[in-house]
Design a protein around this motif. Structure first.
Motif, mmCIF file in Angstrom:
data_model
loop_
_atom_site.group_PDB
_atom_site.id
_atom_site.type_symbol
_atom_site.label_atom_id
_atom_site.label_comp_id
_atom_site.label_asym_id
_atom_site.label_seq_id
_atom_site.Cartn_x
_atom_site.Cartn_y
_atom_site.Cartn_z
ATOM 1 N N UNK A 521 12.484 52.498 62.972
ATOM 2 C CA UNK A 521 12.115 51.335 62.172
ATOM 3 C C UNK A 521 10.604 51.126 62.213
ATOM 4 N N UNK A 522 10.036 51.205 63.391
ATOM 5 C CA UNK A 522 8.583 51.073 63.506
ATOM 6 C C UNK A 522 7.860 52.227 62.820
ATOM 7 N N UNK A 523 8.388 53.408 63.011
ATOM 8 C CA UNK A 523 7.693 54.596 62.506
ATOM 9 C C UNK A 523 7.643 54.651 60.994
ATOM 10 N N UNK A 524 8.695 54.186 60.333
ATOM 11 C CA UNK A 524 8.734 54.250 58.868
ATOM 12 C C UNK A 524 8.504 52.892 58.227
ATOM 13 N N UNK A 525 8.448 51.854 59.051
ATOM 14 C CA UNK A 525 8.254 50.521 58.489
ATOM 15 C C UNK A 525 9.434 50.055 57.656
ATOM 16 N N UNK A 526 10.625 50.514 58.002
ATOM 17 C CA UNK A 526 11.817 50.096 57.243
ATOM 18 C C UNK A 526 12.671 49.188 58.120
ATOM 19 N N UNK A 527 13.496 48.351 57.487
ATOM 20 C CA UNK A 527 14.308 47.427 58.290
ATOM 21 C C UNK A 527 15.229 48.176 59.257
ATOM 22 N N UNK A 528 15.329 47.624 60.443
ATOM 23 C CA UNK A 528 16.186 48.162 61.506
ATOM 24 C C UNK A 528 17.609 48.405 61.010
ATOM 25 N N UNK A 529 18.114 47.459 60.218
ATOM 26 C CA UNK A 529 19.504 47.573 59.776
ATOM 27 C C UNK A 529 19.712 48.691 58.753
ATOM 28 N N UNK A 530 18.618 49.231 58.215
ATOM 29 C CA UNK A 530 18.738 50.322 57.248
ATOM 30 C C UNK A 530 18.746 51.689 57.914
ATOM 31 N N UNK A 531 18.773 51.685 59.253
ATOM 32 C CA UNK A 531 18.717 52.964 59.972
ATOM 33 C C UNK A 531 20.063 53.253 60.626
ATOM 34 N N UNK A 532 20.567 54.422 60.360
ATOM 35 C CA UNK A 532 21.861 54.837 60.916
ATOM 36 C C UNK A 532 21.594 55.989 61.879
ATOM 37 N N UNK A 533 22.137 55.890 63.083
ATOM 38 C CA UNK A 533 21.940 56.956 64.071
ATOM 39 C C UNK A 533 23.272 57.665 64.303
ATOM 40 N N UNK A 534 23.264 58.972 64.087
ATOM 41 C CA UNK A 534 24.498 59.759 64.205
ATOM 42 C C UNK A 534 24.379 60.795 65.317
ATOM 43 N N UNK A 535 25.501 61.062 65.980
ATOM 44 C CA UNK A 535 25.493 61.998 67.111
ATOM 45 C C UNK A 535 26.935 62.357 67.417
ATOM 46 N N UNK A 536 27.107 63.312 68.300
ATOM 47 C CA UNK A 536 28.417 63.506 68.901
ATOM 48 C C UNK A 536 29.380 64.387 68.130
ATOM 49 N N UNK A 537 28.901 65.124 67.135
ATOM 50 C CA UNK A 537 29.789 66.010 66.387
ATOM 51 C C UNK A 537 28.975 67.236 66.003
ATOM 52 N N UNK A 538 29.366 68.388 66.511
ATOM 53 C CA UNK A 538 28.566 69.584 66.219
ATOM 54 C C UNK A 538 28.559 69.911 64.736
ATOM 55 N N UNK A 539 29.527 69.370 63.995
ATOM 56 C CA UNK A 539 29.569 69.667 62.567
ATOM 57 C C UNK A 539 28.498 68.899 61.807
#
Lengths: 790, 158
Positions: A521-539
């Motif tokens: 959010x800080x790095x791109x200056x976009x709202x926190x809620x517009x950021x989705x973090x994905x993990x945990x699936x090799x696919x």
């Protein structure tokens, strides 16, 4: 908000976690919550003996029990490879023996898997398991890390003479010999760092599914490193193309290192699923966790210390027998060598150090990384050393620490025993702050008063350093690790302006979704809620080596930051084109790109994202879409440090240790989310306190585990603990752009010696200099009685 | 055999073996997987639910013993989409990390605060000692309970 108002930075703020709303509602999806159509259930029959020859396994009655789909023994998997050993003790011969899917011919520890039942329900599988008839010929067993090397001890493996898997050393043997010979003060002490059982509240589990049409396996695993589990199963165990294996790690109810490793149950569920044509689930029982999941610590160590009369430590010889269990687990070679032997200098400038380590086989569960992994053992060694010196000389332990600290101006500092140079540090600052917070100037007087009243009050210090953000691939491979330790991240901006971050790191309680979103959010200056973090699936995620060694932020986080930088550069290019100005005239903040000094001339992040995604109106030579992947391999590890001080009172009539105060000053570099860091430190401290006072994986001489349930294994309870008092110093690092060091293990590394040193200080009036952990009430009470009688 | 009970305000029934534990009935028959299993010996408290208004470890109750009872699980705590103040407290004060012990911890807290709406720190620590957490060191859990107690006191004073 207009473009001229700078957006408030989220990094550094105590933002409550975005993971939590679903978890507090009971909407987490943990391993046993996953139900697949047609799923069958697995139970494993494990050896009841620590060492035995398998004469016969009769599965006939079990096979006919209600609901049973299949019963299998070692013979059914004889052609499947044994598990790989991924971290060798470096530079020496490793006499390698690793587990097979199920034991063949011989079992080597209580818990060694012998047979497996698959049935329609878990209850039916458990019932049928009881109907398997085992005929075992008992053999003599050995459980002690050092005694196993003695002549005449039962031998576990043909290729490991005297049960020694490897002999490794670091430092200057002759230098230490000389220092001890010349020393005014010489102290020798044997100390034990007892065996621990990781005990996440969710045990391990595995689900295997096989699609015969595509020849693809899908696994759901308790995994801190799903990509590594996929790689290892593909390349070493199943011999199946990596792209035809998918590993999904669902929500995880804690891990603490125990879910890093390759376990036999993981390929097993895949093989069974293929055999039966149905998905197969295995959920570890609590007792199985104690028997079959890799455990931690279990060192026997002899210390020989040389010092001057003024408290200067001039030499340290450390000889350690590290119990590795019946076979070598995934990282068993690296933990007691690279992460232990090379860290025994701690925060001190000691001119002569030698550390010799024997990695030994015994008839016990496998031992591997457990929270801190080698560094708690090292911190325990050196922090006990300092207090032994202080006690011998009658000096204040704070003064002995200060006298021997690595000077602040000496960083980066090479301890001379093969560790990478410590990146940065200010050890006196952390000590001073801790002394100040606890009110040390008054505390010793309070102790004198308490002693005058017959009370056993003790003050204990731990000034620690740890190595985390474990990486530089070139270094870890030179240290015997069989792969890389870089991390990767992809950041992409959707047409709608939402930002998707995919990371190879694998959170299991650390709040990565929140922390990483704050950074992006800080790095791109976009709202926190517009950021989705994905993990945990090799696919769906780029390759990652996983979450352990307090490395997710320092290594995985940097990969995200660098991907964000790439996106930012591209946004700047596109915005400059749209605004018809030069790139160096464009700034980005608060969801817009604007002309410096003329913020009214701006384009919104959403418009830029849409332009990039559609691909019309881009500057010449610029590809459509905002998408960047980074593979980051740092130049060094990071070295967090701090000082913890514990005040304890030992009850004379019972030996019970009460923690009166606990002060922790930690320096983990810059902090992204102080709320999360505090939580990590709290939990870490309490796990270390658990080792100091209550936790012990106890084997009897015959190799039976006596602490295999939560009735017998003492993980800390709320009522046994005080409120901890936390503060920080901040010494940044140039190893990564955030200046962050890592916070996941620091508490565990620091707290164990602080508590033990406090109890020894409390008991010093009766002449006790050292007791081994856990300092349980019976052990302390007995020692006090014996000391008083002498 | 057939069992019926009220779960989170709804009549639910199912076919179970006599040996089926209540936690297995809730999870496997009713699909209420918010109630977790963490041990085999009733130490960890991850499976804590409310049985006729009292917190119990649902691994220590047979499903048939709950026949006709009123059961509340973690899924029944939020009302009309709004988090219960205890759930809010755990969120506000970072009272969870991996989240596995959390449902049980919340159910125990609800019982504790019903019996003692304004507990001291020591009373909170004593009250939740049947629930094990391996992540938090309990400090933020204690604060979460205090936050919830304050919020509930403020609400009841409205």
């Amino acid at each position: 908000m207009t473009a001229t108002e700078p957006r408030e930075k989220l990094v550094g703020q105590a933002i409550k976690r975005r993971e939590d709303p679903r978890l507090v509602r009971g909407q987490g999806r943990y391993m046993d919550d996953i139900v697949l159509p047609g799923m069958a259930h697995v139970k494993i029959l494990r050896s009841p003996l620590a060492h035995a020859r398998i004469r016969n396994v009769d599965t006939a009655r079990a096979a006919e029990a209600p609901g049973v789909l299949g019963v299998y023994t070692g013979a059914d998997f004889a052609d499947v490879n044994a598990l790989p050993y991924a971290w060798q003790a470096a530079g020496v011969d490793n006499h390698v023996n690793t587990p097979r899917i199920l034991a063949v011919d011989e079992v080597h520890w209580v818990g060694d898997p012998i047979a497996v039942v698959v049935a329609e329900t878990p209850q039916q599988a458990a019932d049928a398991r009881d109907l398997i008839d085992l005929d075992l010929e008992a053999l003599p067993a050995v459980v002690d890390a050092e005694a196993t090397t003695h002549n005449g001890a039962p031998q576990l493996h043909e290729n490991a003479l005297n049960n020694i898997a490897f002999e490794w050393d670091c430092g200057d043997e002759a230098g230490v010999e000389g220092a001890i010979g010349d020393a005014a003060v010489r102290i020798s002490q044997r100390i034990r760092n007892q065996r621990l059982i990781a005990t996440p509240i969710e045990t391990r589990g595995a689900i295997g599914q096989y699609d015969a049409g595509t020849d693809e396996y899908t696994f759901w695993l308790s995994s801190q490193a799903p990509h590594v589990h996929r790689l290892v199963m593909a390349a070493f165990v199943l011999g199946h193309p990596e792209e035809k294996i998918r590993v999904i790690a669902p929500d995880m109810g804690g891990a603490f290192g125990s879910k890093i490793f390759m376990y036999t149950e993981y390929p097993l569920v895949g093989l069974l699923a293929k055999q039966l044509g149905r998905p197969v689930k295995w959920i570890e029982e609590r007792e199985e966790h104690a028997l079959a999941t890799a455990q931690g610590r279990d060192h026997v160590t002899d210390l020989d210390i040389a010092a001057e009369q003024d408290g200067t430590i001039t030499g340290l010889r450390v000889t350690t027998w590290a119990n590795l269990g019946a076979y070598l687990s995934t990282a068993a070679g690296g933990i007691p060598t690279t992460l232990y032997g090379r860290m025994v200098a701690g925060v001190y400038k000691i001119p002569n150090i030698h550390c010799k380590v024997y990695g030994t086989y015994t008839n016990t569960a496998l031992v591997d990384a457990y929270r801190g992994a080698g560094r708690p053992e090292a911190a325990y060694v050196i922090e006990r050393v300092v207090d032994l010196v202080a006690a011998e000389l009658g000096m204040d332990p704070a003064d002995v620490r200060r006298k021997n600290f690595i000077p602040t101006e000496a960083f980066p500092y090479d301890t001379g025993i093969g560790m990478l140079p410590y990146d940065s540090g200010d050890y006196p600052a952390a000590l001073d702050k801790a002394l100040d917070l606890i009110g040390y100037s008054d505390l010793r007087q309070q102790q004198a008063d308490a002693r005058a009243n017959g009370k056993y009050l003790g003050i204990g210090f731990s000034s620690y350093v740890e190595v985390c953000g474990i990486a530089p691939t070139a270094w870890v491979t030179s240290e015997g690790w069989g792969a890389g330790l870089w991390e990767s991240a992809n950041v992409r901006v959707q047409l709608t302006g939402k930002v998707v971050v995919t990371t190879g790191s694998m959170p299991h309680g650390q709040g990565h979704e929140t922390t990483f979103a704050q950074m992006v959010s800080d790095g791109l200056g976009v709202p926190y809620d517009d950021i989705i973090v994905e993990y945990g699936d090799t696919a769906g995620t780029p390759f990652g080596y996983g979450t352990y060694g307090s490395r997710s932020l320092a290594v995985g986080g940097t990969a995200i930051v660098q991907s964000v930088e790439k996106i930012r550069d591209k946004i700047t290019k596109i915005a400059a084109h749209m605004l018809e100005v030069n790139e160096d005239e464009v700034d980005i903040d608060a969801g817009t790109a604007f002309v410096k000094g003329a913020p009214d001339r701006n384009v919104s992040f959403g418009d830029i994202a849409a332009t990039a995604a559609v691909g019309a109106g881009l500057p010449e030579g610029v590809e459509p879409f905002l998408d960047a992947t980074t593979y980051f391999d740092p130049p060094n590890c990071t070295f967090p440090f701090g000082t913890h001080i514990a005040v304890v009172e030992v009850e004379e009539d019972t030996g019970n240790v009460e923690i009166k105060r606990y002060v922790a000053i930690d320096d983990v570099g810059n902090v992204i989310n102080p709320l999360i860091v505090d939580g990590q430190v709290h939990g870490g401290i309490v796990q270390g306190i658990g080792q100091a006072l209550w936790e012990h994986g106890v084997y009897d001489d015959g190799g039976q585990l006596l602490s295999s349930t939560l009735m017998d294994y003492g993980i800390p309870k709320a009522s046994w603990l005080p409120m901890m008092e936390l503060d920080r110093t901040v010494t940044t690092t140039d190893v990564n752009p955030m200046g962050a060091k890592g916070a996941g293990e620091a508490g565990t590394i620091a707290s164990t010696p602080a508590i033990v040193n406090a109890v020894m200080d409390a008991l010093s009036p009766v002449g006790i200099k050292h007791l081994d952990m856990p300092l349980s009430a019976p052990r302390v009470w007995t020692a006090m009685q014996e000391a008083k009688e002498n | 055999m057939q069992v019926s009970m009220t779960v989170n305000g709804q009549e639910r029934s199912g076919e179970v073996e006599p040996r089926t534990l209540l936690v297995h009935f809730l999870r496997e028959n009713l699909g209420l997987t918010g109630t977790h299993i963490g041990c085999d010996t009733s130490q960890c408290g991850a499976c804590t639910i409310h049985l006729n208004g009292k917190a119990v470890k649902s691994c220590t109750v047979l499903a048939v013993q709950a026949n006709g009872a009123d059961v509340t699980t973690i899924e029944g705590m939020a009302k009309d989409g709004e988090l219960h103040p205890i759930q809010e407290g755990f969120w506000e004060e970072h009272g969870l990390q991996c989240g596995y012990c959390t449902p049980g911890m919340i159910m125990t807290t609800a019982d504790l605060l019903k019996r003692n709406p304004n507990p001291t720190e020591a009373e909170i620590r004593h009250g939740i000692e049947g629930n094990l957490c391996r992540c938090t060191g309990y400090q933020h859990i204690v604060k979460s309970v205090q936050w919830a107690a304050d919020k509930m006191a403020a609400q009841s004073g409205d």
